[in-house]
Design a protein around this motif. Structure first.
Motif, PDB file in Angstrom:
ATOM      1  N   ILE A   8      28.885  87.610  15.482  1.00 54.24           N
ATOM      2  CA  ILE A   8      28.868  88.349  14.213  1.00 54.24           C
ATOM      3  C   ILE A   8      27.496  88.237  13.557  1.00 54.24           C
ATOM      4  CG2 ILE A   8      29.899  88.544  11.917  1.00 54.24           C
ATOM      5  CD1 ILE A   8      32.446  87.248  13.173  1.00 54.24           C
ATOM      6  N   VAL A   9      26.955  87.012  13.540  1.00 51.27           N
ATOM      7  CA  VAL A   9      25.631  86.788  12.939  1.00 51.27           C
ATOM      8  C   VAL A   9      24.569  87.609  13.659  1.00 51.27           C
ATOM      9  CG1 VAL A   9      23.818  85.077  12.574  1.00 51.27           C
ATOM     10  CG2 VAL A   9      26.191  84.502  12.041  1.00 51.27           C
ATOM     11  N   ALA A  10      24.607  87.624  14.982  1.00 58.44           N
ATOM     12  CA  ALA A  10      23.605  88.353  15.759  1.00 58.44           C
ATOM     13  C   ALA A  10      23.642  89.841  15.431  1.00 58.44           C
ATOM     14  CB  ALA A  10      23.831  88.129  17.255  1.00 58.44           C
ATOM     15  N   LEU A  11      24.838  90.422  15.410  1.00 54.07           N
ATOM     16  CA  LEU A  11      24.964  91.858  15.143  1.00 54.07           C
ATOM     17  C   LEU A  11      24.471  92.210  13.748  1.00 54.07           C
ATOM     18  CD1 LEU A  11      28.447  92.573  16.770  1.00 54.07           C
ATOM     19  CD2 LEU A  11      26.212  93.330  17.598  1.00 54.07           C
ATOM     20  N   VAL A  12      24.898  91.428  12.749  1.00 56.54           N
ATOM     21  CA  VAL A  12      24.517  91.735  11.357  1.00 56.54           C
ATOM     22  C   VAL A  12      23.028  91.499  11.141  1.00 56.54           C
ATOM     23  CG1 VAL A  12      24.863  91.108   8.937  1.00 56.54           C
ATOM     24  CG2 VAL A  12      26.825  91.243  10.480  1.00 56.54           C
ATOM     25  N   SER A  13      22.494  90.392  11.684  1.00 52.98           N
ATOM     26  CA  SER A  13      21.083  90.073  11.440  1.00 52.98           C
ATOM     27  C   SER A  13      20.153  91.104  12.073  1.00 52.98           C
ATOM     28  CB  SER A  13      20.751  88.673  11.950  1.00 52.98           C
ATOM     29  OG  SER A  13      20.899  88.591  13.349  1.00 52.98           O
ATOM     30  N   VAL A  14      20.559  91.659  13.213  1.00 52.04           N
ATOM     31  CA  VAL A  14      19.738  92.668  13.879  1.00 52.04           C
ATOM     32  C   VAL A  14      19.888  94.031  13.204  1.00 52.04           C
ATOM     33  CG1 VAL A  14      19.437  93.994  16.015  1.00 52.04           C
ATOM     34  CG2 VAL A  14      19.682  91.506  16.103  1.00 52.04           C
ATOM     35  N   LEU A  15      21.124  94.417  12.889  1.00 51.02           N
ATOM     36  CA  LEU A  15      21.386  95.758  12.365  1.00 51.02           C
ATOM     37  C   LEU A  15      21.028  95.911  10.892  1.00 51.02           C
ATOM     38  CD1 LEU A  15      24.812  96.527  14.094  1.00 51.02           C
ATOM     39  CD2 LEU A  15      22.557  97.397  14.711  1.00 51.02           C
TER      40      LEU A  15
END
Length: 282
Positions: free
Chosen positions: A99-106
């Motif tokens: 979840i963190v990876a998706l939000v931090s990138v997007l």
């Protein structure tokens, strides 16, 4: 991620696993956690006297983080009510880095290479696969899965909140000191209200170990928040969740728990993701 930062986050993961092991071994986990949080909160408040105030922009993040850190244990306790520790905890901790990876990138603008993203996914699935170590029957328990994944959402939310807030605060140390100082207050108030006259003698029995674990927790998360100001939030979050591997090793070597073939495979999958992440150059 630079090697010193990587090693500091690994150290934080080890400390996180260590204090969690003490919480799990305690008969009264709610009381132990409350005293822990009070001890870490007091130490954090003392630290604020030596640090500048965080910037005005960071205070909404501090308030949000405190609220999220209250919701997180409530969801975790509900997950434990409906599911076993060995199923709930890996689902919660493993889903959070994704979840963190998706939000931090997007949405935040952190940049991850394809290799780093693959490494995060391998680590997350390696951690979550530990949920299968006693069979998949509990994975079909909708309440256990709901609260476990809800816990993962809380972990991801406070990780992202603290990563952004610390970057805005002007000093990761000031942000952490105030956030963790305020975080301890609701827990000790809850114990004093719910247990009344019984609270003080109960606290007296556990306070020495609980305060020590609280200081360990403070150092661990302080290190993580600092790391998120000098490295991508997603990578820090992923490495931090290797704490579950340390917890597994504590269980095998100190609590005499069995190391099954599935646990071993999950561990190697997670460690492969860690190695792949560290080999990433971008």
């Amino acid at each position: 991620m630079e090697l010193p930062v990587f090693l500091i986050v690994l150290m934080a993961a080890l400390l996180h696993a260590s204090w969690n092991a003490f919480v799990k071994m305690n008969d009264d986990r709610v009381l132990f956690m409350a005293v822990m949080m009070a001890g870490s909160g007091l130490a954090a408040f003392i630290a604020t006297t030596f640090l500048p105030l965080p910037t005005v922009e960071s205070w909404p993040y501090i308030a949000t983080s405190v609220a999220l850190h209250i919701g997180y244990p409530l969801f975790l306790l509900m997950a434990y009510k409906f599911g076993d520790l060995s199923h709930v905890y890996p689902l919660a901790r493993g889903s959070a880095p994704l979840i963190v990876a998706l939000v931090s990138v997007l949405y935040i603008g952190d940049v991850l290479s394809s290799q780093a993203m693959v490494a995060v996914m391998i680590m997350a699935f390696g951690i979550m696969s530990l949920s299968l170590t006693r069979g998949a029957q509990d994975l079909w328990n909708p309440k256990a899965v709901f609260f476990a994944l809800g816990t993962g959402l809380f972990i991801a939310a406070y990780t992202l909140t603290d990563g952004i807030g610390a970057r805005l605060a002007g000093s990761a140390h000031s942000y952490t000191a105030w956030m963790m100082g305020l975080e301890g207050i609701p827990f000790i108030v809850y114990i004093l209200i719910t247990r009344r006259a019984r609270a003080l003698p109960q606290i007296a029995r556990v306070w020495k170990v609980a305060v020590l674990m609280g200081l360990m927790s403070l150092v661990a998360y302080w290190s993580v928040i600092w790391a998120m100001t000098v490295a991508p939030i997603a990578l820090v979050a992923a490495v931090r969740e290797t704490s579950i591997i340390f917890a597994l090793l504590f269980g095998v070597f100190f609590l005499k728990e069995k190391l099954s073939l599935m646990k071993l495979a999950s561990t190697f999958m997670t460690l492969f993701g860690v190695v792949l992440l560290k080999m990433n150059r971008s």
